[in-house]
Design a protein around this motif. Structure first.
Motif, PDB file in Angstrom:
ATOM      1  N   ASP A 120       0.830  -1.220   0.000  1.00 59.90           N
ATOM      2  CA  ASP A 120       0.000   0.000   0.000  1.00 59.90           C
ATOM      3  C   ASP A 120       0.863   1.269   0.000  1.00 59.90           C
ATOM      4  OD1 ASP A 120       0.929  -0.203   2.558  1.00 59.90           O
ATOM      5  OD2 ASP A 120      -1.021   0.037   3.546  1.00 59.90           O
ATOM      6  N   GLY A 121       2.164   1.133  -0.337  1.00 61.96           N
ATOM      7  CA  GLY A 121       2.996   2.313  -0.590  1.00 61.96           C
ATOM      8  C   GLY A 121       3.602   2.965   0.627  1.00 61.96           C
ATOM      9  N   ARG A 122       3.623   2.266   1.765  1.00 62.65           N
ATOM     10  CA  ARG A 122       4.271   2.841   2.954  1.00 62.65           C
ATOM     11  C   ARG A 122       5.723   2.361   3.033  1.00 62.65           C
ATOM     12  NH1 ARG A 122       0.426   4.104   7.154  1.00 62.65           N
ATOM     13  NH2 ARG A 122      -1.668   3.705   6.379  1.00 62.65           N
ATOM     14  N   HIS A 123       6.552   3.111   3.762  1.00 61.22           N
ATOM     15  CA  HIS A 123       7.928   2.650   3.989  1.00 61.22           C
ATOM     16  C   HIS A 123       7.875   1.285   4.665  1.00 61.22           C
ATOM     17  CE1 HIS A 123      10.269   6.222   2.919  1.00 61.22           C
ATOM     18  NE2 HIS A 123       9.272   6.933   3.411  1.00 61.22           N
TER      19      HIS A 123
ATOM     20  N   THR B   2       0.861   8.471  -0.881  1.00 61.52           N
ATOM     21  CA  THR B   2       1.563   7.421  -0.142  1.00 61.52           C
ATOM     22  C   THR B   2       3.032   7.812   0.046  1.00 61.52           C
ATOM     23  OG1 THR B   2       2.281   6.261  -2.126  1.00 61.52           O
ATOM     24  CG2 THR B   2       0.102   5.654  -1.261  1.00 61.52           C
ATOM     25  N   CYS B   3       3.723   7.044   0.880  1.00 64.76           N
ATOM     26  CA  CYS B   3       5.161   7.299   1.082  1.00 64.76           C
ATOM     27  C   CYS B   3       5.904   7.133  -0.246  1.00 64.76           C
ATOM     28  CB  CYS B   3       5.733   6.324   2.113  1.00 64.76           C
ATOM     29  SG  CYS B   3       4.966   6.442   3.733  1.00 64.76           S
ATOM     30  N   ARG B   4       5.554   6.105  -1.015  1.00 66.26           N
ATOM     31  CA  ARG B   4       6.212   5.866  -2.295  1.00 66.26           C
ATOM     32  C   ARG B   4       6.039   7.079  -3.220  1.00 66.26           C
ATOM     33  NH1 ARG B   4       7.264   1.112  -5.369  1.00 66.26           N
ATOM     34  NH2 ARG B   4       6.006  -0.183  -3.998  1.00 66.26           N
ATOM     35  N   GLU B   5       4.807   7.618  -3.251  1.00 71.78           N
ATOM     36  CA  GLU B   5       4.546   8.791  -4.109  1.00 71.78           C
ATOM     37  C   GLU B   5       5.328  10.005  -3.618  1.00 71.78           C
ATOM     38  OE1 GLU B   5       0.044   7.520  -5.572  1.00 71.78           O
ATOM     39  OE2 GLU B   5       0.316   8.704  -3.736  1.00 71.78           O
ATOM     40  N   LEU B   6       5.447  10.122  -2.300  1.00 68.27           N
ATOM     41  CA  LEU B   6       6.223  11.255  -1.783  1.00 68.27           C
ATOM     42  C   LEU B   6       7.699  11.127  -2.192  1.00 68.27           C
ATOM     43  CD1 LEU B   6       6.094  13.496   1.078  1.00 68.27           C
ATOM     44  CD2 LEU B   6       8.205  12.141   0.953  1.00 68.27           C
ATOM     45  N   VAL B   7       8.254   9.939  -1.996  1.00 68.51           N
ATOM     46  CA  VAL B   7       9.665   9.738  -2.339  1.00 68.51           C
ATOM     47  C   VAL B   7       9.887  10.015  -3.825  1.00 68.51           C
ATOM     48  CG1 VAL B   7      11.484   7.979  -2.557  1.00 68.51           C
ATOM     49  CG2 VAL B   7      10.189   8.184  -0.420  1.00 68.51           C
ATOM     50  N   ASP B   8       8.928   9.596  -4.664  1.00 68.20           N
ATOM     51  CA  ASP B   8       9.043   9.839  -6.111  1.00 68.20           C
ATOM     52  C   ASP B   8       9.150  11.328  -6.446  1.00 68.20           C
ATOM     53  OD1 ASP B   8       9.024   7.222  -6.824  1.00 68.20           O
ATOM     54  OD2 ASP B   8       6.898   7.142  -7.347  1.00 68.20           O
ATOM     55  N   ASP B  27       3.460  18.522   1.438  1.00 72.99           N
ATOM     56  CA  ASP B  27       3.475  19.098   2.791  1.00 72.99           C
ATOM     57  C   ASP B  27       2.474  18.390   3.696  1.00 72.99           C
ATOM     58  OD1 ASP B  27       5.454  20.839   2.070  1.00 72.99           O
ATOM     59  OD2 ASP B  27       4.121  22.545   1.725  1.00 72.99           O
ATOM     60  N   GLY B  28       1.301  18.062   3.146  1.00 73.63           N
ATOM     61  CA  GLY B  28       0.277  17.371   3.938  1.00 73.63           C
ATOM     62  C   GLY B  28       0.778  16.004   4.392  1.00 73.63           C
ATOM     63  N   HIS B  29       1.439  15.284   3.486  1.00 70.76           N
ATOM     64  CA  HIS B  29       1.952  13.955   3.855  1.00 70.76           C
ATOM     65  C   HIS B  29       3.075  14.073   4.891  1.00 70.76           C
ATOM     66  CE1 HIS B  29       2.745   9.650   3.189  1.00 70.76           C
ATOM     67  NE2 HIS B  29       3.999   9.990   3.432  1.00 70.76           N
ATOM     68  N   LEU B  30       3.979  15.031   4.664  1.00 75.87           N
ATOM     69  CA  LEU B  30       5.110  15.180   5.596  1.00 75.87           C
ATOM     70  C   LEU B  30       4.629  15.515   7.009  1.00 75.87           C
ATOM     71  CD1 LEU B  30       7.630  17.181   3.358  1.00 75.87           C
ATOM     72  CD2 LEU B  30       7.949  14.848   4.220  1.00 75.87           C
ATOM     73  N   ALA B  31       3.522  16.251   7.084  1.00 75.12           N
ATOM     74  CA  ALA B  31       3.009  16.674   8.394  1.00 75.12           C
ATOM     75  C   ALA B  31       2.584  15.475   9.234  1.00 75.12           C
ATOM     76  CB  ALA B  31       1.853  17.652   8.208  1.00 75.12           C
ATOM     77  N   PRO B  35       8.487   8.866   9.125  1.00 78.30           N
ATOM     78  CA  PRO B  35       9.490   8.190   8.284  1.00 78.30           C
ATOM     79  C   PRO B  35       9.800   8.964   6.998  1.00 78.30           C
ATOM     80  CG  PRO B  35       7.887   6.596   9.067  1.00 78.30           C
ATOM     81  CD  PRO B  35       7.354   7.951   9.437  1.00 78.30           C
ATOM     82  N   CYS B  36       8.785   9.575   6.408  1.00 78.17           N
ATOM     83  CA  CYS B  36       9.038  10.364   5.189  1.00 78.17           C
ATOM     84  C   CYS B  36       9.815  11.637   5.502  1.00 78.17           C
ATOM     85  CB  CYS B  36       7.727  10.701   4.466  1.00 78.17           C
ATOM     86  SG  CYS B  36       7.178   9.363   3.390  1.00 78.17           S
TER      87      CYS B  36
END
Lengths: 210, 77
Positions: A120-123, B2-8, B27-31, B35-36
């Motif tokens: 689901d795309g999490r670390h 998702t974390c994957r989308e953020l890293v991308d 910014d919303g995800h980082l908040a 881990p991200c």
């Protein structure tokens, strides 16, 4: 290695900045101008070739080949760019030609060095933070050649991009042109190479955060 | 996101290429994702370390020797 001075010292300055006739002398085949260029630029080009090739002897051969071929073609140097901008592609091409010839060398797949995610795309796992990147931290990494080691773990095609973009500071489009790649491929390889370096540098850096 | 989308998006973020909606999503995800936040800091630190290593000029006796060898080879023709 042990007696190598560790203090920073800039390479000899190119005389062309103070001598407007430098380019004309170089183009005319003036040995003194060529010598000044070699003394100033070999110290800049050798680290680049070493980082690209990961082999000290091959790097020296590539730099020597590049400078001798530049001398043979010196009349074609148009002087519109700085000598370093003229020499860099010649050195990079000499290094890339050597890289291609040794393609059979085993190397890690970049995919094995990328962060892993759950379905689901999490670390997959959270990792420890690093200390702030102060000049002291960078110096400590350099003293142990950790950046060189990290670069050496990357596959050739990804290492070339990160060396030219992040270490040499070239623009993405210049990297694309030098390597004969599209901008998109350069961006993708750069991003993957940086993620891989995060993972490799976790070794020396994670857990040392204060 | 998702974390994957953020890293991308970290490369584009560093280049200042995120659109306004992407910036907001990042910014919303980082908040809400420690881990991200850690990974993003490491990604940016890696680039800073690479740039600093590239900018560092160290006296290198091998380079001086190689320059002399190149000049001698040129003279020999």
């Amino acid at each position: 290695m042990a007696d190598r001075p560790d203090r920073s010292r800039p390479s000899p300055a190119l005389p062309c900045a103070e001598d407007p006739r430098f380019v004309d002398r170089l183009r005319a085949g003036d040995a003194g101008a060529y010598e000044a260029m070699a003394l100033a630029l070999v110290p800049r080009m050798l680290p680049l070739a070493r980082r690209l090739l990961r082999d000290a002897h091959e790097a020296e051969d590539a730099v020597q080949e590049a400078f001798l071929s530049a001398w043979r073609a010196v009349a074609r140097f148009d002087g519109r760019s700085a000598p370093i901008a003229w020499m860099r592609p010649i050195v990079v091409n000499a290094a890339l030609a050597r890289m291609r010839r040794r393609r059979s060398r085993p190397e890690r797949k970049i995919e094995d060095l990328l962060p892993r995610f759950t379905q689901d795309g999490r670390h997959e796992r959270a990792s420890a933070a690093w200390p702030a990147v102060t000049p002291r931290v960078v110096e400590a990494l350099e003293a142990k050649d950790e950046v060189g080691r990290a670069l050496a773990e990357l596959p050739d095609d990804h290492r070339a991009v990160v060396v030219l973009r992040d270490l040499e500071g070239l623009e993405s489009r210049e990297v694309a042109s030098l390597l004969g790649l599209s901008d998109d491929v350069v961006r993708q390889r750069l991003h993957r190479a940086r993620q891989a370096m995060v993972r490799i540098l976790d070794g020396p850096l994670a857990g040392s955060a204060s | 996101m998702t974390c994957r989308e953020l890293v991308d998006r970290l490369g584009a973020e560093l280049e200042g290429l995120l659109s306004a909606p992407e910036r907001e999503a990042v910014d919303g995800h980082l908040a809400v994702c420690p881990p991200c936040r850690v990974f993003r800091e490491k990604y940016q630190a890696t680039v800073a370390i690479a740039r600093a290593a590239g900018a560092r000029e160290t006296e290198d006796p091998d380079a001086a020797r190689l320059a002399r060898e190149i000049l001698a080879a040129r003279e020999r023709g």
